[in-house]
Scaffold this motif. Structure first.
Motif, PDB file in Angstrom:
ATOM      1  N   PHE A  55      11.243  12.093   3.312  1.00 42.91           N
ATOM      2  CA  PHE A  55      11.202  12.367   4.699  1.00 42.91           C
ATOM      3  C   PHE A  55       9.519  12.231   4.843  1.00 42.91           C
ATOM      4  N   PHE A  56       8.614  12.557   3.798  1.00 42.93           N
ATOM      5  CA  PHE A  56       7.218  12.515   3.880  1.00 42.93           C
ATOM      6  C   PHE A  56       6.835  10.761   3.721  1.00 42.93           C
ATOM      7  N   PHE A  57       7.371  10.366   2.741  1.00 42.61           N
ATOM      8  CA  PHE A  57       7.259   8.911   2.666  1.00 42.61           C
ATOM      9  C   PHE A  57       7.534   8.004   4.263  1.00 42.61           C
ATOM     10  N   VAL A  58       8.468   8.401   4.804  1.00 45.09           N
ATOM     11  CA  VAL A  58       8.948   7.661   6.068  1.00 45.09           C
ATOM     12  C   VAL A  58       8.039   8.215   7.091  1.00 45.09           C
ATOM     13  N   SER A  59       7.557   9.579   7.139  1.00 45.45           N
ATOM     14  CA  SER A  59       6.508   9.787   8.003  1.00 45.45           C
ATOM     15  C   SER A  59       4.969   9.204   7.997  1.00 45.45           C
ATOM     16  N   GLY A  60       4.799   8.890   6.726  1.00 47.81           N
ATOM     17  CA  GLY A  60       3.579   8.179   6.199  1.00 47.81           C
ATOM     18  C   GLY A  60       3.674   6.596   6.487  1.00 47.81           C
ATOM     19  N   ILE A 125       4.947  22.176  10.043  1.00 48.46           N
ATOM     20  CA  ILE A 125       3.382  22.645   9.767  1.00 48.46           C
ATOM     21  C   ILE A 125       2.662  21.932   8.748  1.00 48.46           C
ATOM     22  N   ALA A 126       3.363  21.731   7.732  1.00 51.95           N
ATOM     23  CA  ALA A 126       2.736  20.769   6.605  1.00 51.95           C
ATOM     24  C   ALA A 126       2.558  19.426   7.105  1.00 51.95           C
ATOM     25  N   LEU A 127       3.467  18.733   8.045  1.00 48.52           N
ATOM     26  CA  LEU A 127       3.250  17.560   8.358  1.00 48.52           C
ATOM     27  C   LEU A 127       2.136  17.558   9.399  1.00 48.52           C
ATOM     28  N   LEU A 128       2.164  18.450  10.233  1.00 51.70           N
ATOM     29  CA  LEU A 128       1.006  18.406  11.090  1.00 51.70           C
ATOM     30  C   LEU A 128      -0.372  18.356  10.453  1.00 51.70           C
ATOM     31  N   VAL A 133      -5.299  15.247   8.645  1.00 50.11           N
ATOM     32  CA  VAL A 133      -6.019  14.476   7.236  1.00 50.11           C
ATOM     33  C   VAL A 133      -6.299  13.066   7.660  1.00 50.11           C
ATOM     34  N   TYR A 134      -4.899  12.552   7.712  1.00 52.72           N
ATOM     35  CA  TYR A 134      -4.808  11.194   7.738  1.00 52.72           C
ATOM     36  C   TYR A 134      -5.504  10.588   9.311  1.00 52.72           C
ATOM     37  N   TYR A 135      -5.406  11.027  10.261  1.00 56.15           N
ATOM     38  CA  TYR A 135      -6.060  10.691  11.372  1.00 56.15           C
ATOM     39  C   TYR A 135      -7.543  10.685  11.250  1.00 56.15           C
ATOM     40  N   VAL A 136      -8.214  11.838  10.718  1.00 58.61           N
ATOM     41  CA  VAL A 136      -9.397  11.979  10.427  1.00 58.61           C
ATOM     42  C   VAL A 136     -10.021  10.810   9.463  1.00 58.61           C
ATOM     43  N   PHE A 137      -9.053  10.581   8.462  1.00 55.48           N
ATOM     44  CA  PHE A 137      -9.454   9.533   7.476  1.00 55.48           C
ATOM     45  C   PHE A 137      -9.414   8.187   7.938  1.00 55.48           C
ATOM     46  N   ALA A 138      -8.594   7.819   8.946  1.00 51.83           N
ATOM     47  CA  ALA A 138      -8.245   6.613   9.444  1.00 51.83           C
ATOM     48  C   ALA A 138      -9.349   6.254  10.369  1.00 51.83           C
ATOM     49  N   TYR A 139      -9.730   7.453  11.076  1.00 50.00           N
ATOM     50  CA  TYR A 139     -11.031   7.093  11.987  1.00 50.00           C
ATOM     51  C   TYR A 139     -12.447   6.848  11.246  1.00 50.00           C
ATOM     52  N   ALA A 140     -12.685   7.510   9.999  1.00 50.84           N
ATOM     53  CA  ALA A 140     -13.692   7.286   9.487  1.00 50.84           C
ATOM     54  C   ALA A 140     -13.601   6.028   8.713  1.00 50.84           C
ATOM     55  N   GLU A 141     -12.444   5.638   8.144  1.00 50.12           N
ATOM     56  CA  GLU A 141     -12.174   4.539   7.552  1.00 50.12           C
ATOM     57  C   GLU A 141     -12.439   3.224   8.718  1.00 50.12           C
ATOM     58  N   SER A 142     -12.156   3.318  10.035  1.00 54.16           N
ATOM     59  CA  SER A 142     -12.514   2.388  10.947  1.00 54.16           C
ATOM     60  C   SER A 142     -13.753   2.103  11.138  1.00 54.16           C
ATOM     61  N   LYS A 143     -14.626   2.979  10.740  1.00 46.52           N
ATOM     62  CA  LYS A 143     -16.037   2.917  10.957  1.00 46.52           C
ATOM     63  C   LYS A 143     -16.810   2.091   9.699  1.00 46.52           C
ATOM     64  N   LEU A 144     -15.970   1.585   8.880  1.00 44.47           N
ATOM     65  CA  LEU A 144     -16.767   0.867   7.724  1.00 44.47           C
ATOM     66  C   LEU A 144     -16.876  -0.439   8.248  1.00 44.47           C
ATOM     67  N   LYS A 145     -17.939  -1.112   7.425  1.00 49.69           N
ATOM     68  CA  LYS A 145     -17.986  -2.467   8.037  1.00 49.69           C
ATOM     69  C   LYS A 145     -17.275  -3.456   7.454  1.00 49.69           C
ATOM     70  N   ARG A 146     -16.689  -3.251   6.208  1.00 50.80           N
ATOM     71  CA  ARG A 146     -15.774  -4.004   5.649  1.00 50.80           C
ATOM     72  C   ARG A 146     -14.389  -3.387   5.394  1.00 50.80           C
ATOM     73  N   ARG A 147     -13.250  -4.356   5.854  1.00 51.11           N
ATOM     74  CA  ARG A 147     -11.944  -3.577   5.429  1.00 51.11           C
ATOM     75  C   ARG A 147     -11.604  -3.813   4.170  1.00 51.11           C
ATOM     76  N   SER A 148     -10.994  -2.879   3.410  1.00 48.37           N
ATOM     77  CA  SER A 148     -10.906  -2.915   2.051  1.00 48.37           C
ATOM     78  C   SER A 148      -9.741  -1.844   1.512  1.00 48.37           C
ATOM     79  N   TRP A 149      -9.027  -2.079   0.368  1.00 48.60           N
ATOM     80  CA  TRP A 149      -7.889  -1.131   0.075  1.00 48.60           C
ATOM     81  C   TRP A 149      -8.668  -0.012  -0.697  1.00 48.60           C
ATOM     82  N   ILE A 150      -9.853  -0.057  -1.027  1.00 49.64           N
ATOM     83  CA  ILE A 150     -10.334   1.022  -1.551  1.00 49.64           C
ATOM     84  C   ILE A 150     -10.302   2.338  -0.992  1.00 49.64           C
ATOM     85  N   PRO A 151     -10.526   2.715   0.280  1.00 51.59           N
ATOM     86  CA  PRO A 151     -10.325   4.000   0.793  1.00 51.59           C
ATOM     87  C   PRO A 151      -9.124   4.501   0.829  1.00 51.59           C
TER      88      PRO A 151
END
Length: 359
Positions: A55-60, A125-128, A133-151
């Motif tokens: 279930f969490f895999f599909v949500s991700g 609640i856990a999924l929220l 966490v993911y949205y904050v991560f994705a926002y921070a990731e989008s500010k990187l100059k280079r797209r990479s698999w590392i983050p």
């Protein structure tokens, strides 16, 4: 000027969500309705390995949007929407459940709020928290100059490290089986549940991010046989052999969870034509898959109370087919009642918006 076309939904993925929801309700039928002990059940001990990770895999998987434009405004809008869709309905149905089903409203509210399972309503609640966490991560990731698999790889590694702490009772007080005093705020906010299942959320996200490459791996001649063999060995140790001890015991469990959810995911993708809306099974599972939130919130109200069935299966083990079939059949009946109840409530636009997060 040509308008951008909306990306078509993966019908088999909606069907997979529906299948997973059936497993969740069937599991609750066995645990709550039949009062089965999962250790003695030939069905639960196996199905519990992958139903929630899947279930969490599909949500991700669904959380990743390649075309998403990340800005502070959009981030705030997404977080507010998730609060409306997941937290408000959960609180409403949780309070209603305590009022209608539990013996004492006040006592049940207080006691359930301080345990990780929240009377069964921990999932949203856990999924929220995972989406936050993911949205904050994705926002921070989008500010990187280079797209990479590392983050995203680092996020996955960190999530695995936190996941592992939940199975080291001699070191961490929140670990399963720990005799140290619990950390109350972790139970109050379902933090331990987030730590246990977040790696599977990130796993699904990674598969969607690199979907073309993931499909090539899945279609290779060696991958599926390797996964099947790994699952047989790891699940066998978890359910039957118990060869590993202490800190290593979680290794086969993790491999079994990841492998089983991968097999189910690949199965639905491989046989996608059987899960299209043109088939009865496909259309039924897709409908359930699109109503997972409704069903999850409502199904606790329709749980049976037949502990004698659980006593029977606990005494007469190795009835995997009978055990699973009975739980699944009753879960389908419950899901039917949930869908009827959902449709009745959705007549009101107010209920549709605030109880199910739909405008």
């Amino acid at each position: 000027m040509d308008l951008p076309t909306k990306k078509p939904r993966l019908e088999w993925l909606d069907a997979l969500r529906g299948f997973t929801m059936i497993l969740v309700v069937a599991n609750h039928v066995s645990l709550i309705g039949f009062e089965q002990h999962w250790r003695y059940s030939s069905s639960l001990s196996f199905l519990m390995l992958f139903r929630m990770p899947l279930f969490f895999f599909v949500s991700g998987f669904l959380a990743y949007k390649a075309a998403q434009i990340w800005s502070l405004h959009n981030l705030g809008q997404l977080l507010l929407k998730k609060l409306q869709v997941q937290l408000v309905p959960t609180v409403a149905f949780f309070l209603l459940y305590c009022a209608l089903i539990c013996r004492s409203f006040t006592d049940s509210v207080v006691s359930n709020l301080h345990i990780p399972t929240k009377g069964g309503y921990w999932f949203t609640i856990a999924l929220l928290w995972m989406f936050v966490v993911y949205y904050v991560f994705a926002y921070a990731e989008s500010k990187l100059k280079r797209r990479s698999w590392i983050p995203i790889a680092l996020l996955f590694v960190v999530s695995l490290c936190l996941y592992e702490t939940c199975f080291l009772p001699k070191i961490f007080p929140w670990a399963q089986g720990s005799r140290m005093p619990r950390i109350q705020w972790m139970d109050d906010f379902c933090v331990e549940r987030v730590m246990i299942y977040f790696p599977f959320f990130v796993y699904g996200n990674i598969v969607h991010r690199y979907w073309d490459k993931a499909q090539r791996v899945m279609d290779s001649r060696w991958f599926y046989p390797l996964v099947v063999v790994t699952v047989i060995l790891s699940a066998g140790d978890v359910v039957k052999w118990h060869n590993l001890r202490f800190e290593w015991t979680n290794l086969p469990s993790t491999l079994a969870k990841s492998g089983l959810l991968t097999i189910v995911f690949m199965y639905f993708r491989h046989y996608e034509k059987y899960f299209s809306r043109l088939t009865f099974a496909g259309s039924t599972l897709q409908y359930i898959g699109r109503r997972t939130l409704d069903i999850y919130l409502i199904h606790f109200f329709f749980m049976p109370n037949i502990p004698t069935i659980g006593m029977f299966f606990d005494k007469y083990r190795h009835n995997f087919v009978l055990d699973t079939t009975l739980s699944v059949v009753i879960s389908l009946l419950i899901i039917g009642f949930c869908c009827i109840t959902s449709n009745i409530l959705r007549v009101s636009p107010l209920f549709k918006k605030w109880l199910f997060g739909r405008s």
